[in-house]
Motif scaffolding. Sequence first.
Motif, PDB file in Angstrom:
ATOM      1  N   MET A 127      -2.874  22.673 -24.935  1.00 18.52           N
ATOM      2  CA  MET A 127      -2.800  21.734 -23.826  1.00 18.52           C
ATOM      3  C   MET A 127      -1.719  22.164 -22.838  1.00 18.52           C
ATOM      4  SD  MET A 127      -4.733  19.097 -23.691  1.00 18.52           S
ATOM      5  CE  MET A 127      -5.368  17.638 -24.382  1.00 18.52           C
ATOM      6  N   LYS A 128      -2.012  21.890 -21.573  1.00 15.16           N
ATOM      7  CA  LYS A 128      -1.034  22.099 -20.506  1.00 15.16           C
ATOM      8  C   LYS A 128      -0.682  20.726 -19.942  1.00 15.16           C
ATOM      9  CE  LYS A 128      -3.718  24.781 -18.074  1.00 15.16           C
ATOM     10  NZ  LYS A 128      -4.263  25.706 -17.060  1.00 15.16           N
ATOM     11  N   HIS A 129       0.549  20.612 -19.456  1.00 15.98           N
ATOM     12  CA  HIS A 129       1.038  19.337 -18.935  1.00 15.98           C
ATOM     13  C   HIS A 129       1.636  19.528 -17.546  1.00 15.98           C
ATOM     14  CE1 HIS A 129       1.131  19.137 -23.350  1.00 15.98           C
ATOM     15  NE2 HIS A 129       0.583  17.955 -23.123  1.00 15.98           N
ATOM     16  N   TYR A 130       1.389  18.552 -16.691  1.00 14.66           N
ATOM     17  CA  TYR A 130       1.867  18.629 -15.309  1.00 14.66           C
ATOM     18  C   TYR A 130       2.378  17.285 -14.834  1.00 14.66           C
ATOM     19  CZ  TYR A 130      -0.632  23.043 -14.947  1.00 14.66           C
ATOM     20  OH  TYR A 130      -1.066  24.323 -15.137  1.00 14.66           O
ATOM     21  N   LEU A 131       3.437  17.333 -14.049  1.00 18.43           N
ATOM     22  CA  LEU A 131       3.851  16.219 -13.232  1.00 18.43           C
ATOM     23  C   LEU A 131       3.251  16.502 -11.861  1.00 18.43           C
ATOM     24  CD1 LEU A 131       7.178  14.429 -12.889  1.00 18.43           C
ATOM     25  CD2 LEU A 131       6.043  15.286 -10.867  1.00 18.43           C
ATOM     26  N   CYS A 132       2.446  15.582 -11.370  1.00 18.92           N
ATOM     27  CA  CYS A 132       1.822  15.766 -10.060  1.00 18.92           C
ATOM     28  C   CYS A 132       2.361  14.713  -9.105  1.00 18.92           C
ATOM     29  CB  CYS A 132       0.306  15.656 -10.173  1.00 18.92           C
ATOM     30  SG  CYS A 132      -0.405  17.001 -11.139  1.00 18.92           S
ATOM     31  N   LYS A 133       2.796  15.177  -7.963  1.00 17.65           N
ATOM     32  CA  LYS A 133       3.375  14.297  -6.948  1.00 17.65           C
ATOM     33  C   LYS A 133       2.389  14.191  -5.794  1.00 17.65           C
ATOM     34  CE  LYS A 133       7.589  13.872  -4.155  1.00 17.65           C
ATOM     35  NZ  LYS A 133       8.869  14.520  -3.818  1.00 17.65           N
ATOM     36  N   PHE A 134       1.919  12.966  -5.541  1.00 14.67           N
ATOM     37  CA  PHE A 134       1.012  12.717  -4.419  1.00 14.67           C
ATOM     38  C   PHE A 134       1.848  12.406  -3.193  1.00 14.67           C
ATOM     39  CE2 PHE A 134      -1.385   9.887  -1.656  1.00 14.67           C
ATOM     40  CZ  PHE A 134      -2.501  10.672  -1.418  1.00 14.67           C
ATOM     41  N   ILE A 135       1.709  13.220  -2.164  1.00 16.60           N
ATOM     42  CA  ILE A 135       2.490  13.084  -0.940  1.00 16.60           C
ATOM     43  C   ILE A 135       1.605  12.479   0.151  1.00 16.60           C
ATOM     44  CG2 ILE A 135       3.920  14.291   0.753  1.00 16.60           C
ATOM     45  CD1 ILE A 135       4.932  14.721  -2.096  1.00 16.60           C
ATOM     46  N   PRO A 136       1.941  11.280   0.635  1.00 16.03           N
ATOM     47  CA  PRO A 136       1.154  10.680   1.719  1.00 16.03           C
ATOM     48  C   PRO A 136       1.428  11.393   3.046  1.00 16.03           C
ATOM     49  CG  PRO A 136       2.980   9.251   1.139  1.00 16.03           C
ATOM     50  CD  PRO A 136       3.015  10.410   0.183  1.00 16.03           C
ATOM     51  N   PRO A 137       0.631  11.092   4.067  1.00 15.15           N
ATOM     52  CA  PRO A 137       0.740  11.831   5.333  1.00 15.15           C
ATOM     53  C   PRO A 137       1.980  11.555   6.174  1.00 15.15           C
ATOM     54  CG  PRO A 137      -0.918  10.108   5.498  1.00 15.15           C
ATOM     55  CD  PRO A 137      -0.468  10.151   4.064  1.00 15.15           C
ATOM     56  N   ARG A 138       2.689  10.451   5.876  1.00 18.01           N
ATOM     57  CA  ARG A 138       3.891  10.129   6.667  1.00 18.01           C
ATOM     58  C   ARG A 138       4.816   9.234   5.835  1.00 18.01           C
ATOM     59  NH1 ARG A 138      -0.623   7.921   8.381  1.00 18.01           N
ATOM     60  NH2 ARG A 138      -0.767   5.642   8.335  1.00 18.01           N
ATOM     61  N   ALA A 139       6.087   9.234   6.173  1.00 13.66           N
ATOM     62  CA  ALA A 139       7.095   8.518   5.381  1.00 13.66           C
ATOM     63  C   ALA A 139       6.853   7.011   5.339  1.00 13.66           C
ATOM     64  CB  ALA A 139       8.495   8.810   5.931  1.00 13.66           C
ATOM     65  N   ASP A 140       6.351   6.421   6.414  1.00  9.06           N
ATOM     66  CA  ASP A 140       6.141   4.976   6.455  1.00  9.06           C
ATOM     67  C   ASP A 140       4.693   4.592   6.119  1.00  9.06           C
ATOM     68  OD1 ASP A 140       4.921   5.919   8.761  1.00  9.06           O
ATOM     69  OD2 ASP A 140       5.808   4.398  10.075  1.00  9.06           O
ATOM     70  N   PHE A 141       4.019   5.436   5.377  1.00  9.64           N
ATOM     71  CA  PHE A 141       2.592   5.280   5.093  1.00  9.64           C
ATOM     72  C   PHE A 141       2.246   3.922   4.501  1.00  9.64           C
ATOM     73  CE2 PHE A 141      -1.049   5.955   2.172  1.00  9.64           C
ATOM     74  CZ  PHE A 141      -2.019   6.209   3.129  1.00  9.64           C
ATOM     75  N   LEU A 142       3.002   3.464   3.505  1.00 14.57           N
ATOM     76  CA  LEU A 142       2.676   2.198   2.848  1.00 14.57           C
ATOM     77  C   LEU A 142       2.684   1.028   3.833  1.00 14.57           C
ATOM     78  CD1 LEU A 142       4.561   2.560  -0.549  1.00 14.57           C
ATOM     79  CD2 LEU A 142       2.105   2.786  -0.111  1.00 14.57           C
ATOM     80  N   ALA A 143       3.535   1.087   4.841  1.00 17.87           N
ATOM     81  CA  ALA A 143       3.643  -0.002   5.812  1.00 17.87           C
ATOM     82  C   ALA A 143       2.687   0.155   7.000  1.00 17.87           C
ATOM     83  CB  ALA A 143       5.079  -0.103   6.330  1.00 17.87           C
ATOM     84  N   THR A 144       2.139   1.351   7.190  1.00 16.86           N
ATOM     85  CA  THR A 144       1.358   1.614   8.406  1.00 16.86           C
ATOM     86  C   THR A 144      -0.065   2.086   8.135  1.00 16.86           C
ATOM     87  OG1 THR A 144       2.103   3.915   8.549  1.00 16.86           O
ATOM     88  CG2 THR A 144       3.469   2.245   9.664  1.00 16.86           C
ATOM     89  N   MET A 145      -0.560   1.907   6.925  1.00 20.26           N
ATOM     90  CA  MET A 145      -1.910   2.360   6.595  1.00 20.26           C
ATOM     91  C   MET A 145      -2.962   1.704   7.484  1.00 20.26           C
ATOM     92  SD  MET A 145      -2.613   2.533   2.518  1.00 20.26           S
ATOM     93  CE  MET A 145      -1.251   1.603   1.847  1.00 20.26           C
ATOM     94  N   SER A 146      -3.922   2.511   7.906  1.00 19.68           N
ATOM     95  CA  SER A 146      -5.079   1.980   8.623  1.00 19.68           C
ATOM     96  C   SER A 146      -6.074   1.424   7.598  1.00 19.68           C
ATOM     97  CB  SER A 146      -5.745   3.095   9.432  1.00 19.68           C
ATOM     98  OG  SER A 146      -6.368   4.028   8.548  1.00 19.68           O
ATOM     99  N   GLU A 147      -7.106   0.762   8.057  1.00 19.09           N
ATOM    100  CA  GLU A 147      -8.143   0.236   7.158  1.00 19.09           C
ATOM    101  C   GLU A 147      -8.803   1.380   6.371  1.00 19.09           C
ATOM    102  OE1 GLU A 147      -9.177  -2.925   6.386  1.00 19.09           O
ATOM    103  OE2 GLU A 147      -7.450  -3.637   7.531  1.00 19.09           O
ATOM    104  N   ASP A 148      -9.086   2.484   7.051  1.00 28.00           N
ATOM    105  CA  ASP A 148      -9.709   3.635   6.374  1.00 28.00           C
ATOM    106  C   ASP A 148      -8.776   4.238   5.333  1.00 28.00           C
ATOM    107  OD1 ASP A 148     -12.106   3.409   7.730  1.00 28.00           O
ATOM    108  OD2 ASP A 148     -11.591   4.913   9.244  1.00 28.00           O
ATOM    109  N   GLU A 149      -7.490   4.329   5.661  1.00 29.74           N
ATOM    110  CA  GLU A 149      -6.514   4.853   4.704  1.00 29.74           C
ATOM    111  C   GLU A 149      -6.388   3.928   3.497  1.00 29.74           C
ATOM    112  OE1 GLU A 149      -3.534   7.417   7.591  1.00 29.74           O
ATOM    113  OE2 GLU A 149      -3.276   5.227   7.472  1.00 29.74           O
TER     114      GLU A 149
END
Length: 102
Positions: free
Chosen positions: A1-23
């Motif tokens: 088995m191989k193990h990984y920590l994967c970091k999901f990087i959103p498109p901008r720093a304020d992403f959680l507060a500024t998401m569009s409906e599609d996002e």
Amino acid sequence: MKHYLCKFIPPRADFLATMSEDELKSMKQHGAFLDELLAKGVIVAHGPVLDETGGYGVSLYQIADGEDIAAFTSEDPAVKNGVGHYEHYAMLHLRHAAESMK
């Protein structure tokens, strides 16, 4: 088995507060995708990380030696819809609660 920590990087720093409906739709699909991999045992844990410089997501993967981590993360609906990308970090090993109950 191989193990990984994967970091999901959103498109901008304020992403959680500024998401569009599609996002937002893509992020809901992203969560369902990760939950499905969690149910299959491919992911051991996942969740958002709150960081004052910009939030991101983390997931811990355990995959077979012959599998490629990028093949998994490239199938994430958020990645396919251009709502973020992953960084992959190989881990020497991964111990988790389910393992200690055996």
